[in-house]
Every structure is written in C-alpha cells, then in structure tokens.
Design a protein around this motif. Structure first.
Motif, mmCIF file in Angstrom:
data_model
loop_
_atom_site.group_PDB
_atom_site.id
_atom_site.type_symbol
_atom_site.label_atom_id
_atom_site.label_comp_id
_atom_site.label_asym_id
_atom_site.label_seq_id
_atom_site.Cartn_x
_atom_site.Cartn_y
_atom_site.Cartn_z
ATOM 1 N N PHE A 33 0.815 -1.211 0.000
ATOM 2 C CA PHE A 33 0.000 0.000 0.000
ATOM 3 C C PHE A 33 0.850 1.262 0.000
ATOM 4 N N TRP A 34 2.184 1.114 -0.089
ATOM 5 C CA TRP A 34 3.087 2.248 0.024
ATOM 6 C C TRP A 34 3.997 2.320 -1.193
ATOM 7 N N LEU A 35 4.501 3.531 -1.441
ATOM 8 C CA LEU A 35 5.418 3.699 -2.560
ATOM 9 C C LEU A 35 6.727 2.953 -2.319
ATOM 10 N N VAL A 36 7.196 2.998 -1.079
ATOM 11 C CA VAL A 36 8.410 2.266 -0.713
ATOM 12 C C VAL A 36 7.994 0.916 -0.139
ATOM 13 N N PRO A 37 8.330 -0.199 -0.771
ATOM 14 C CA PRO A 37 7.893 -1.506 -0.284
ATOM 15 C C PRO A 37 8.538 -1.858 1.052
ATOM 16 N N SER A 38 7.806 -2.591 1.854
ATOM 17 C CA SER A 38 8.322 -3.031 3.145
ATOM 18 C C SER A 38 9.267 -4.205 2.965
#
Length: 219
Positions: A33-38
């Motif tokens: 859900f984020w631009l930077v992947p976890s």
C-alpha cells in the motif's frame, strides 16, 4: 477430547477452522500500500522472482502463462501446510480430497493437450530412445501405467508427508500429560525440533509438488 489418533485429520473434528483454512491463507499474503515496499514485500517479491526463473527454466521457451499458475500452486500448498502447524487448525493438504483435487485436473489437462495437439510426440514419448524392438510393447505398457499413476503419486506423497509429521507431533504431545520432570524437557525439545522439521517439510513438499507438476507439463 480426541477420539482416536487420526481424528486430527478429520475436518469435522477441528474446533476453530476446518475447510476454512483453504482460503484463510490469502489474508497472510503481504500487500503493498506504500510507494516504498516493506521488507516483507521485498522478501516476498524475491521469492516469487526466484520461483518464476526456476519454473521458466524447466518449462522452456513455450511457457506462456504456466509459471504464474505453478507459482500460485506453490503458494497455495505452502500456506495450507504452514497453517496446519498451528493448534486446532485442520491441515487441508493432508486430505486426499484436496491433494488429489489439485493433482488430477492439472494432470488431465496436460494429458488432453498432449494427446490432442501433439499426438505424434505423445505416442513417441511412450517408447524411450534406444529401446530394443522386442521390448517396445512392454515399454508402452510401463509408460502408460507410469503416466496414469502420476496424479495419485503426487497427491499421496503430499498427504502422506503431512500426515506423518503431524502424527509424530500428536504422539509426543499425548505423552506430556504423564511425563515427569526428567522426561518433560526431552519431550519439549523433541517437539520443538519436530516443529522445525515440519516447517521445512511444508516448504519442501510444496516445492516438490510444483516442480513435479512443472516437469510433467514440460514433457
């Protein structure tokens, strides 16, 4: 209370989930859900890319969309094997209704495609290269039998490995109530080691199932 040793593999005897465990693994798949992947997304995407390379190499140039199907098969089996390690969750892959339901449609689709689209190659595949003419009828029978039992061996291998490890865990767990201070630590250590082994088996069996399916498809 458990009526017999094999009731752990009865879906009606599970307290919390039975066949629901088949789809409950979908909520564990990491979503981005984020631009930077976890970190979990990075690890997950790395595993998927590695599997895609592996299956694409086995399938050859005419792979089409088969690697995606095989990766989905691997993930589905692995999550069900993994969820079965938790208490009171039914291991769906230990049931032949699930393992055979996965192996039979895939094998049948491969057989129908090969015999309809590639009839000449399918007939030639029944006789290995270099077979003496006198042994050709016997080799055809052997190859036909080996092709017919492939879905059975795939499903029984998966179900038997899941059943064997869970039976050992159940047997050791039943010994804990009557154990003394000397044997109880040994039982706990054995349970932990078996649990680690079962986690490894969950990964290996899902990989073996997907890899053998890939090899059958590549033939």
């Amino acid at each position: 209370m458990m009526t017999n040793l094999f009731s752990v593999f009865d879906p009606t005897s599970s307290l919390l989930t039975n066949w629901v465990s088949l789809i409950s693994g979908l909520i564990i798949i990491p979503l981005s859900f984020w631009l930077v992947p976890s970190r979990s997304n990075v690890i997950w995407n790395g595993i998927l890319k590695k599997l895609d390379q592996e299956f694409s190499m086995l399938l050859g140039p005419s792979k089409m969309g088969a690697p995606l199907l095989l990766i989905s098969l691997f993930v589905f089996i692995f999550y069900n094997n993994f969820l079965g390690l938790f208490p009171y969750i039914f291991t769906a892959t230990s049931h032949l209704a699930v393992s055979l339901g996965l192996a039979l449609p895939l094998w049948l689709s491969f057989m129908l495609f090969s015999w309809i689209k590639e009839t000449t190659h399918a007939l030639a595949h029944l006789v290995p290269l270099g077979t003496p003419p006198a042994l050709m009828p016997f080799m055809v029978l052997i190859e036909l039998v080996s092709n017919m039992i492939r879905p059975i061996t795939l499903s029984v291998r998966l179900a038997a490995n899941m059943i064997a490890g869970h039976l050992l865990l159940t047997l050791l767990g039943n010994q804990g109530s009557g154990a003394n201070f000397i044997t109880l630590p040994l039982i706990l250590i054995s349970q932990i080691l078996l649990l680690i082994l079962e986690f490894s088996v969950a990964i290996i069996q899902s990989y073996v199932f997907a890899t053998l399916t890939t090899l059958y498809a590549s033939e």
